[in-house]
Design an enzyme around this catalytic site. Structure first.
Site, PDB file in Angstrom:
ATOM      1  N   PHE A 278       0.868  -1.181   0.000  1.00  0.00           N
ATOM      2  CA  PHE A 278       0.000   0.000   0.000  1.00  0.00           C
ATOM      3  C   PHE A 278       0.901   1.225   0.000  1.00  0.00           C
ATOM      4  O   PHE A 278       1.701   1.421   0.923  1.00  0.00           O
ATOM      5  CB  PHE A 278      -0.896   0.032   1.239  1.00  0.00           C
ATOM      6  CG  PHE A 278      -1.741   1.280   1.344  1.00  0.00           C
ATOM      7  CD1 PHE A 278      -3.080   1.263   1.003  1.00  0.00           C
ATOM      8  CD2 PHE A 278      -1.183   2.492   1.760  1.00  0.00           C
ATOM      9  CE1 PHE A 278      -3.855   2.425   1.084  1.00  0.00           C
ATOM     10  CE2 PHE A 278      -1.942   3.653   1.844  1.00  0.00           C
ATOM     11  CZ  PHE A 278      -3.282   3.616   1.499  1.00  0.00           C
ATOM     12  N   GLU A 279       0.767   2.036  -1.030  1.00  0.00           N
ATOM     13  CA  GLU A 279       1.460   3.325  -1.084  1.00  0.00           C
ATOM     14  C   GLU A 279       0.566   4.321  -1.793  1.00  0.00           C
ATOM     15  O   GLU A 279      -0.038   4.007  -2.824  1.00  0.00           O
ATOM     16  CB  GLU A 279       2.770   3.244  -1.876  1.00  0.00           C
ATOM     17  CG  GLU A 279       3.876   2.449  -1.262  1.00  0.00           C
ATOM     18  CD  GLU A 279       5.133   2.437  -2.128  1.00  0.00           C
ATOM     19  OE1 GLU A 279       6.233   2.418  -1.566  1.00  0.00           O
ATOM     20  OE2 GLU A 279       5.004   2.437  -3.383  1.00  0.00           O
ATOM     21  N   ILE A 280       0.464   5.504  -1.260  1.00  0.00           N
ATOM     22  CA  ILE A 280      -0.058   6.656  -1.998  1.00  0.00           C
ATOM     23  C   ILE A 280       1.068   7.668  -1.956  1.00  0.00           C
ATOM     24  O   ILE A 280       1.435   8.162  -0.888  1.00  0.00           O
ATOM     25  CB  ILE A 280      -1.337   7.221  -1.363  1.00  0.00           C
ATOM     26  CG1 ILE A 280      -2.432   6.149  -1.311  1.00  0.00           C
ATOM     27  CG2 ILE A 280      -1.820   8.446  -2.135  1.00  0.00           C
ATOM     28  CD1 ILE A 280      -3.709   6.599  -0.635  1.00  0.00           C
TER      29      ILE A 280
END
Length: 379
Positions: A278-280
């Site tokens: 998960f990366e933004i």
């Protein structure tokens, strides 16, 4: 034992089993339907949270011509064999978030996507979608890697029972995610990306725009789960990082997050990293001079293949050193699961507002393998 006796014993054990199941179900149902049992008894630390302001929440779909959107995409790296699990992930994020905001999706694969993959994925996406082929040189092991040395390293990890320890494709993926995905032609038009993987789950409604929040508040990296890395996969990584720091002190932010990744001022690495499935984040950060030289230096050492350097510690160390610590954001509001770990939002109001399906008492945030306490410490 005669037939009658066996029959009586069988009925006895069946009745005992049914009683246990019904008792458990009744007790579990009571917990599941009582907010006092689920939320009120949880004592998560919320003092270090940076909540999303009300202005970023929306009841109006972004397809409305007056809506403001960031220059962003949702990104998935997947194979054709991942189709069923990819569809599930896409459908969940569409239902929980993107049906409202309709950001475009980009899918990348080292082999051409099948027509079935493209058709089924497109069928559950509300906005634009693109499918791209990864260039050969961005994916496969470089010719200059000493294969004999790399084989020795893989065999050692197999002996140590390290997950993916003997896998070359996994190493290709880690290297690609560390230094090449943001160079793909399909991503050049975008600044922001949200990384999504097959077979992940989103447990809460996300009725705010994380991209706009990041952009407006000068953030560069957002995460939901933080944990320790396997030390046997990155034996020489920190020494290599320190060598780079000594050569390029100008790239280190004065307000860095060194305290998150080191307990002794950088002498050693405490193995903490943001879980990068998960990366933004901002691709401009990866495209910067600091990160470009950093990745090239790491890559030249061959650690992606001689050991098993992952993109999670590579990204996390870079964010902790090159960005200000206030440019890294913990998305408490996003309920997220990548088996076997789940982040469930802290705080009853946030949990209820997101219509979350996760159980806060089972959140990974302060598990023994979590690095959330290290993150809280530097806030």
């Amino acid at each position: 034992m005669n037939t009658t006796t066996r029959y009586v014993l069988l009925v006895f054990f069946v009745l005992i089993g049914l009683h246990s199941i019904l008792s458990f179900t009744h007790e579990d149902y009571g917990r599941a339907t009582s907010l006092s049992n689920i939320v009120h008894k949880i004592t998560w630390d919320t003092s270090t949270l940076d909540p999303i302001p009300q202005e970023y929440y929306s009841d109006i779909p972004a397809s409305n011509v007056t809506s403001r959107r960031a220059n962003a995409t949702i990104l998935m790296l997947a194979r054709n064999s991942d189709l069923d699990s990819a569809v599930r992930s896409v459908r969940e994020l569409e239902d929980r978030f993107n049906r409202r905001f309709q950001y475009p999706w980009v899918f990348l694969n080292e082999e051409p996507f099948s027509d079935e993959f493209k058709t089924r994925i497109s069928n559950v996406i509300s906005g634009p979608v693109s499918f791209g082929l990864i260039p050969h040189d961005h994916w496969f092991q470089p010719d200059w890697i000493d294969e004999e040395k790399a084989t020795v390293g893989r065999n050692k990890m197999l002996e140590d029972n390290i997950i993916y320890g003997g896998s070359v494709p996994y190493r290709n993926m880690c290297r690609f995610n560390s230094g090449f995905f943001y160079r793909h032609d399909l991503l050049q038009q975008y600044k922001w990306y949200w990384r999504v993987e097959p077979d992940v789950h989103f447990h809460c409604d996300i009725d705010f725009d994380p991209f706009l929040y990041m952009e407006d508040n000068d953030k560069v990296y957002g995460f939901t789960i933080t944990m320790y890395e396997y030390d046997k996969t990155i034996r020489t990584l920190w020494d290599t990082v320190k060598e780079f720091i000594n050569d390029h002190p100008e790239f280190i932010s004065e307000e860095n997050a060194m305290g998150y990744i080191s307990d002794n001022g950088g002498e050693s690495y405490n193995l903490c990293h943001f879980w990068s499935n998960f990366e933004i984040a901002s691709m401009d950060f990866w495209r910067s001079e600091a990160y470009t030289k950093y990745f090239e230096f790491l890559d030249s050492k061959g650690g992606f293949y001689y050991e098993r350097w992952g993109d999670a510690p590579v990204h996390s160390i870079a964010a902790a050193l090159f960005a200000r610590k206030d440019q890294i954001h913990f998305f408490n509001e996003i309920g997220y699961e990548h088996n076997p770990y789940t982040h469930c939002p802290r705080g009853e109001e946030v949990w209820q507002r997101g219509r979350c399906s996760c159980n806060p008492s089972r959140s990974f945030d302060y598990d023994g393998y979590s690095c959330m306490r290290q993150w809280d410490r530097i806030q």
